[in-house]
Design a protein around this motif. Structure first.
Motif, PDB file in Angstrom:
ATOM      1  N   ALA A 364       0.811  -1.219   0.000  1.00 21.47           N
ATOM      2  CA  ALA A 364       0.000   0.000   0.000  1.00 21.47           C
ATOM      3  C   ALA A 364       0.843   1.266   0.000  1.00 21.47           C
ATOM      4  N   GLY A 365       2.004   1.254   0.644  1.00 20.14           N
ATOM      5  CA  GLY A 365       2.844   2.442   0.714  1.00 20.14           C
ATOM      6  C   GLY A 365       3.892   2.524  -0.372  1.00 20.14           C
ATOM      7  N   LEU A 366       3.818   1.633  -1.343  1.00 18.83           N
ATOM      8  CA  LEU A 366       4.821   1.579  -2.408  1.00 18.83           C
ATOM      9  C   LEU A 366       4.708   2.797  -3.327  1.00 18.83           C
ATOM     10  N   ASN A 367       5.825   3.321  -3.768  1.00 12.52           N
ATOM     11  CA  ASN A 367       5.847   4.415  -4.737  1.00 12.52           C
ATOM     12  C   ASN A 367       5.345   3.891  -6.082  1.00 12.52           C
ATOM     13  N   PRO A 368       4.278   4.473  -6.630  1.00 11.26           N
ATOM     14  CA  PRO A 368       3.744   3.977  -7.909  1.00 11.26           C
ATOM     15  C   PRO A 368       4.780   3.932  -9.021  1.00 11.26           C
ATOM     16  N   ALA A 369       5.768   4.806  -8.961  1.00  8.16           N
ATOM     17  CA  ALA A 369       6.786   4.824 -10.012  1.00  8.16           C
ATOM     18  C   ALA A 369       7.620   3.556 -10.031  1.00  8.16           C
ATOM     19  N   ALA A 370       7.520   2.742  -8.957  1.00  6.33           N
ATOM     20  CA  ALA A 370       8.291   1.495  -8.906  1.00  6.33           C
ATOM     21  C   ALA A 370       7.784   0.480  -9.925  1.00  6.33           C
ATOM     22  N   LEU A 371       6.549   0.666 -10.398  1.00  7.52           N
ATOM     23  CA  LEU A 371       5.990  -0.234 -11.412  1.00  7.52           C
ATOM     24  C   LEU A 371       6.202   0.365 -12.793  1.00  7.52           C
ATOM     25  N   ALA A 372       6.847  -0.387 -13.662  1.00 13.86           N
ATOM     26  CA  ALA A 372       7.113   0.086 -15.020  1.00 13.86           C
ATOM     27  C   ALA A 372       5.877  -0.115 -15.894  1.00 13.86           C
ATOM     28  N   LEU A 373       4.824   0.648 -15.561  1.00 13.28           N
ATOM     29  CA  LEU A 373       3.556   0.550 -16.272  1.00 13.28           C
ATOM     30  C   LEU A 373       3.123   1.942 -16.707  1.00 13.28           C
ATOM     31  N   PRO A 374       2.250   2.036 -17.728  1.00 12.71           N
ATOM     32  CA  PRO A 374       1.678   3.342 -18.068  1.00 12.71           C
ATOM     33  C   PRO A 374       0.976   3.959 -16.852  1.00 12.71           C
TER      34      PRO A 374
END
Length: 520
Positions: A364-374
Motif C-alpha cells: 500500500a505504501g509503495l511508490n507507484p513509479a516502482a511499477l514500469a507501467l503506463p
C-alpha cells in the motif's frame, strides 16, 4: 439429496464414487457412517439413514468407518457453486475461521447474527458451525496423528482443539480409536512440519491444462514446476508454507505441505483443493456442456477439465490487473519484481522457491513509479491494492460475489474481462465468463462462434450455470503453448507404477451395457 432415500440407496448399492461427499450413509445396526462408495457390503435399506455432512452424522452419534474413511472424501460441490449465506459460511469454515476467531468471528465476517447462521446451516447441512468445525478438526487431527511423529499434545492444539481432553474425546467418538491406536494404523513421518497426504477428487480429471495453466502463468520465486510437480508458497494465517502438488493416479492428487506452523494444516489443504478445483462435479458439468454442438466435441476431448483457481484471492487479483492489456510474460515479469522487492523471504529446501507473494498492506505504501507501467495502469493497480488493504474489497473465502464484483467495477481502469477473470479464479464463481478476453475471442472465432462480447455472452447463455468451465474449454482449445511443455513433462515424469496414460486427458470411455447413471 440426502432426503431422496431411493436415490441414496441406489447410489450405495452401486458403490458410485461420484456421490462421495454429496451425502453420508449411517448404518443403524453398527453405529458407523460411511461414504456411498464404501466397499463393505451395503446393509438393508431399513437399516440406513442419510446425512448431508460428516458433521451431521457425527452429531447423531455415528462413528467414521475405518475402511472407507468418509471424513476424507471430496467436499460437496454445492459450497463452491453457490453464493448464498450457507455456501459463504461453509467456505469460511473450511478455511479455518471458526478455529481462529470462533463462531462470533464467523458471524462478524458474514454480517449476520450467529442465530441466523446457525439456523441456515442446520437446514442445509444438518449441523451448526461449531459441529462443522469440530468435524474438520477431527480430520486435521487424524492427518497429523497418522503422518507425523508429533507428540499428541502438540497435535491437539495444532489441529484446533482447546484442550487435550477435548481432542481425546473427539478422536474416540469420531474414529472409535484412541489417538495412540490411530497412530499405530498410520505411517509417521520423520520430518516435523512436513505432511504428505492425498487430495481426492471426483473423476474424471484432466491434469494437463490444469497444471499447464498454473505453470505457464507462474511467478518466479512464488511458483515453479519441478520434477513433475507444481510447487508454490502459501501465505497462511499463522505463518507460511510450501505446497507440492502432483498428479498421482485416477483418484487423487499427491500433496506435500511444509508448514512453518502446523495449525495452518486444514487451511492449507482446503486452499490447495480450491486451487485445483477438486470439489467440482465434472459429470454434471460435462453433461450440460456436452449437449452443445460446439462445446460438445471440446468436452469429449478433455473430460473433467477444471478451472485453475487460486490459494489467495488478493494475490490473484493484483496479478490479474498487472496482466491487463499485457502479455503473460510481461505480467509475470511485473509480478516477479514486486515479489523480489516486497515479498516475504522463505527457505525452500526442496526447490527454488524464494518468497511469499506480498500482502496488499505491504504494497500500500509503495511508490507507484516502482511499477514500469503506463500511468493510468499504475493508478488502477494501486487503487486495487488500496481497496484490498483497507478491506473495502473482500476477495476471501466468504466474500459476497455480487458485492465484490460491484467494488471491482467501481475502480478506475479495471476492464470487465478482468473483473470476470477475478470472479472466476479468485472468487470461484463457476458461471463467470470473461467474454472480452482475447484468448476466448480468438477461440470463439476459430469455432465459428460470435466474437463480439455482447453476442458471445448471449450465445453463452446456453452454457449456464457452467460458463466458467466453457471459458476454460475455449482457453484450452487447440494445441496452445500454455500446456504443451507441461503435458510433455507430465508424460515423462509419471511416478512408477502408474502409467503416463493415466494422466492424459482422454475422451470418456463408453458406458455401454451399464445401467443409466444416477445423477446427484
Amino acid at each position: 439429496m440426502h432426503e431422496d432415500v431411493e436415490r441414496c440407496v441406489r447410489a450405495v448399492r452401486s458403490r458410485d464414487t461420484r456421490f462421495d461427499g454429496w451425502f453420508f450413509t449411517a448404518v443403524l445396526t453398527t453405529g458407523i457412517y460411511c461414504r456411498p462408495s464404501c466397499p463393505v457390503m451395503a446393509p438393508k435399506p431399513e437399516n440406513m439413514s442419510f446425512y448431508p455432512s460428516a458433521a451431521a452424522a457425527q452429531q447423531a452419534g455415528f462413528r467414521a468407518c475405518k475402511r472407507c474413511r468418509p471424513d476424507a472424501v471430496p467436499g460437496s460441490p454445492e459450497w463452491n457453486e453457490r453464493a448464498d449465506l450457507a455456501a459463504r459460511a461453509m467456505r469460511l469454515i473450511k478455511d479455518g475461521i471458526v478455529d481462529r476467531e470462533g463462531t462470533a468471528g464467523l458471524a462478524a465476517r458474514l454480517g449476520y447474527s450467529l442465530r441466523q447462521i446457525e439456523r441456515q446451516l442446520r437446514v442445509e447441512v444438518g449441523a451448526g458451525p461449531a459441529a462443522l468445525a469440530r468435524a474438520q478438526r477431527a480430520q486435521a487431527a487424524r492427518l497429523l496423528i497418522e503422518t507425523t511423529a508429533l507428540p499428541m499434545a502438540d497435535v491437539a492444539f495444532m489441529s484446533g482443539f482447546s484442550s487435550v481432553r477435548a481432542f481425546n474425546d473427539t478422536v474416540r467418538a469420531v474414529f472409535g480409536l484412541s489417538p495412540t491406536g490411530l497412530r499405530s494404523r498410520g505411517r509417521a513421518a520423520d520430518v516435523t512440519g512436513v505432511v504428505s497426504l492425498r487430495l481426492p477428487f471426483r473423476a474424471p480429471l484432466c491434469p494437463d491444462d490444469l497444471f499447464g495453466h498454473l505453470v505457464a502463468s507462474s511467478v518466479p520465486g512464488v511458483e515453479e514446476w519441478r520434477s513433475g510437480a507444481y510447487r508454490r508458497t502459501l501465505r497462511l494465517p499463522h505463518g507460511h508454507g510450501v505446497a507440492e502438488l502432483r498428479p498421482a493416479d485416477a483418484s487423487y492428487i499427491q500433496c506435500t505441505l511444509a508448514l512453518s506452523d502446523l495449525r495452518d494444516l486444514t487451511t492449507a489443504i482446503n486452499r490447495c483443493r480450491r486451487l485445483l478445483d477438486l470439489d467440482a462435479d465434472p459429470v454434471a458439468i460435462d453433461e450440460l456442456l456436452g449437449r452443445d454442438p460446439v462445446m460438445g466435441p471440446l468436452v469429449r476431448g478433455k473430460p473433467g477439465l477444471r478451472i485453475p483457481q487460486t490459494v489467495d484471492g488478493e494475490e490473484f487479483s493484483i496479478r490479474a490487473l498487472l496482466g491487463q492489456q499485457a502479455s503473460m510474460a510481461a505480467a509475470r515479469t511485473h509480478a516477479a519484481r514486486l515479489v523480489a522487492a516486497h515479498g516475504v523471504p522463505v527457505t525452500d529446501s526442496g526447490g527454488g522457491l524464494t518468497h511469499v507473494f506480498p500482502a496488499p498492506a505491504a504494497l500500500a505504501g509503495l511508490n507507484p513509479a516502482a511499477l514500469a507501467l503506463p500511468q493510468e495502469h499504475r493508478a488502477s493497480v494501486f487503487a486495487l491494492i488500496g481497496s484490498l488493504a483497507s478491506g473495502d474489497i473482500d476477495l476471501g473465502a466468504g466474500s459476497d460475489w455480487r458485492d465484490a464484483r460491484t467494488e471491482l467495477e467501481s475502480l478506475p481502469g479495471v476492464e470487465p474481462g478482468t473483473v470476470e477473470t477475478i470472479a472466476l479464479r479468485a472468487l470461484g464463481d463457476p458461471d463467470a465468463f470473461p467474454a472480452t478476453d482475447p484468448g476466448i475471442r480468438r477461440a470463439a472465432g476459430e469455432l465459428s462462434l460470435p466474437t463480439a462480447p455482447a453476442a458471445l455472452i448471449h450465445r453463452a447463455a446456453d452454457w449456464r450455470p457452467w460458463r466458467g468451465y466453457a471459458a476454460q474449454h475455449l482457453w484450452s482449445a487447440g494445441d496452445r503453448p500454455i500446456t504443451h511443455d507441461v503435458i510433455t513433462a507430465l508424460q515423462a515424469t509419471v511416478p512408477s507404477p502408474a502409467s503416463p496414460s493415466a494422466f492424459r486427458c482422454r475422451p470418456a470411455r463408453s458406458d455401454a451395457g451399464r445401467s443409466e447413471p444416477i445423477r446427484p
